[in-house]
Design a protein around this motif. Structure first.
Motif, PDB file in Angstrom:
ATOM      1  N   UNK A   1       0.848  -1.191   0.000  1.00  0.00           N
ATOM      2  CA  UNK A   1       0.000   0.000   0.000  1.00  0.00           C
ATOM      3  C   UNK A   1       0.886   1.245   0.000  1.00  0.00           C
ATOM      4  N   UNK A   2       0.779   2.036  -1.053  1.00  0.00           N
ATOM      5  CA  UNK A   2       1.547   3.268  -1.177  1.00  0.00           C
ATOM      6  C   UNK A   2       0.721   4.429  -0.629  1.00  0.00           C
ATOM      7  N   UNK A   3       1.167   4.999   0.493  1.00  0.00           N
ATOM      8  CA  UNK A   3       0.411   6.074   1.132  1.00  0.00           C
ATOM      9  C   UNK A   3      -0.798   5.528   1.852  1.00  0.00           C
ATOM     10  N   UNK A   4      -0.579   4.628   2.786  1.00  0.00           N
ATOM     11  CA  UNK A   4      -1.675   3.885   3.426  1.00  0.00           C
ATOM     12  C   UNK A   4      -2.509   4.730   4.379  1.00  0.00           C
ATOM     13  N   UNK A   5      -2.007   5.890   4.810  1.00  0.00           N
ATOM     14  CA  UNK A   5      -2.790   6.752   5.691  1.00  0.00           C
ATOM     15  C   UNK A   5      -3.177   6.056   6.988  1.00  0.00           C
TER      16      UNK A   5
ATOM     17  N   UNK B   1      -5.009   3.426   7.178  1.00  0.00           N
ATOM     18  CA  UNK B   1      -5.213   1.997   6.874  1.00  0.00           C
ATOM     19  C   UNK B   1      -6.680   1.589   6.803  1.00  0.00           C
ATOM     20  N   UNK B   2      -7.517   2.469   6.279  1.00  0.00           N
ATOM     21  CA  UNK B   2      -8.938   2.142   6.144  1.00  0.00           C
ATOM     22  C   UNK B   2      -9.116   0.925   5.234  1.00  0.00           C
ATOM     23  N   UNK B   3      -8.393   0.899   4.134  1.00  0.00           N
ATOM     24  CA  UNK B   3      -8.488  -0.221   3.192  1.00  0.00           C
ATOM     25  C   UNK B   3      -7.677  -1.424   3.653  1.00  0.00           C
ATOM     26  N   UNK B   4      -6.407  -1.197   3.937  1.00  0.00           N
ATOM     27  CA  UNK B   4      -5.523  -2.338   4.191  1.00  0.00           C
ATOM     28  C   UNK B   4      -5.828  -3.056   5.501  1.00  0.00           C
ATOM     29  N   UNK B   5      -6.482  -2.389   6.439  1.00  0.00           N
ATOM     30  CA  UNK B   5      -6.864  -3.099   7.655  1.00  0.00           C
ATOM     31  C   UNK B   5      -7.797  -4.258   7.324  1.00  0.00           C
ATOM     32  N   UNK B   6      -8.720  -4.029   6.370  1.00  0.00           N
ATOM     33  CA  UNK B   6      -9.654  -5.087   5.996  1.00  0.00           C
ATOM     34  C   UNK B   6      -8.932  -6.250   5.335  1.00  0.00           C
ATOM     35  N   UNK B   7      -7.951  -5.933   4.500  1.00  0.00           N
ATOM     36  CA  UNK B   7      -7.157  -6.988   3.865  1.00  0.00           C
ATOM     37  C   UNK B   7      -6.305  -7.708   4.898  1.00  0.00           C
ATOM     38  N   UNK B   8      -5.800  -6.960   5.852  1.00  0.00           N
ATOM     39  CA  UNK B   8      -4.991  -7.526   6.935  1.00  0.00           C
ATOM     40  C   UNK B   8      -5.819  -8.502   7.776  1.00  0.00           C
ATOM     41  N   UNK B   9      -7.031  -8.087   8.111  1.00  0.00           N
ATOM     42  CA  UNK B   9      -7.928  -8.945   8.893  1.00  0.00           C
ATOM     43  C   UNK B   9      -8.252 -10.230   8.126  1.00  0.00           C
ATOM     44  N   UNK B  10      -8.278 -10.133   6.807  1.00  0.00           N
ATOM     45  CA  UNK B  10      -8.532 -11.305   5.971  1.00  0.00           C
ATOM     46  C   UNK B  10      -7.327 -12.238   5.883  1.00  0.00           C
ATOM     47  N   UNK B  11      -6.208 -11.827   6.470  1.00  0.00           N
ATOM     48  CA  UNK B  11      -5.039 -12.689   6.501  1.00  0.00           C
ATOM     49  C   UNK B  11      -3.983 -12.385   5.455  1.00  0.00           C
TER      50      UNK B  11
ATOM     51  N   UNK C   1      -1.920   3.342  11.806  1.00  0.00           N
ATOM     52  CA  UNK C   1      -2.043   2.134  10.980  1.00  0.00           C
ATOM     53  C   UNK C   1      -1.390   0.931  11.641  1.00  0.00           C
ATOM     54  N   UNK C   2      -0.252   1.134  12.272  1.00  0.00           N
ATOM     55  CA  UNK C   2       0.469   0.017  12.892  1.00  0.00           C
ATOM     56  C   UNK C   2      -0.314  -0.576  14.054  1.00  0.00           C
ATOM     57  N   UNK C   3      -1.041   0.284  14.776  1.00  0.00           N
ATOM     58  CA  UNK C   3      -1.881  -0.220  15.866  1.00  0.00           C
ATOM     59  C   UNK C   3      -3.011  -1.086  15.326  1.00  0.00           C
TER      60      UNK C   3
END
Length: 205
Positions: A53-57, A59-69, A85-87
């Protein structure tokens, strides 16, 4: 356009600002959630396992992908947004740095199934977008895709129309992707229009 310190100060209220703009269907965030939903669905359908993720801010988007594994990498120039985002994604590999100047060496040492950039690539001036996108394509695994969700337009006329309608708060220091220009350098690129001022640009390796 805000600099690193501006985004640090904005970090806590960023999501709220986006929500207000989107709910009123105004530039620049009209269609924001639909842009993110489109990219989320597309990444999941291609069964990607490793995402940059370039410019993840925040992490609204990538948190969902992260939760998906999915395995998440990212770079953002705001220290405060990185901490937020790290939290949300403790095991994600996130790096602080201005991606308009250089990608972190740890990011360059990996290959990804998908690369996403939401409301971030407008920080890159038009003259440098081509080389930056080529650099991102080189980081993809075979069959990988880049998804760019942003304030963006199918052609210059659409951009100028939006600018005229939003002239009181238009940001002249941001460089929004325009499909008719991107397509000249990347003929296979696809553009999915989401709202009058947003869309998703898709590039495939």
């Amino acid at each position: 356009m805000l600099d690193k310190f501006g985004f640090d100060l904005w970090a806590e209220d960023y999501d709220k600002t986006v929500e207000i703009s989107e709910s009123e269907d105004e530039y620049p965030f009209a269609g924001y959630k639909s842009v993110l939903a489109y990219i989320y669905d597309a990444v999941r359908k291609m069964k990607a396992k490793k995402v940059l993720d370039i410019g993840f801010g925040t992490a609204v988007l990538t948190k969902k992908l992260y939760v998906d594994g999915l395995e998440i990498y990212g770079q953002d120039f705001s220290k405060n947004m990185l901490e937020i985002a790290q939290k949300k994604m403790p095991k994600a590999k996130l790096y602080e740095g201005d991606f308009t100047k250089a990608l972190d060496k740890n990011i360059l040492n990996e290959k990804y199934d998908a690369i996403v950039a939401t409301y971030s690539l407008h920080h890159i001036i038009d003259a440098e977008k081509k080389d930056f996108l080529k650099a991102l394509l080189s980081l993809l695994n075979d069959g990988g895709k880049i998804f760019i969700g942003d304030v963006s337009f199918v052609d210059e006329a659409s951009l100028e129309s939006c600018k005229e309608e939003s002239i009181d708060y238009w940001d002249n220091e941001e460089h929004y992707p325009v499909y008719e220009f991107i397509k000249k350098d990347f003929p296979k690129a696809i553009f999915e229009k989401i709202s009058f001022c947003s869309g998703v640009l898709i590039l495939e390796k």
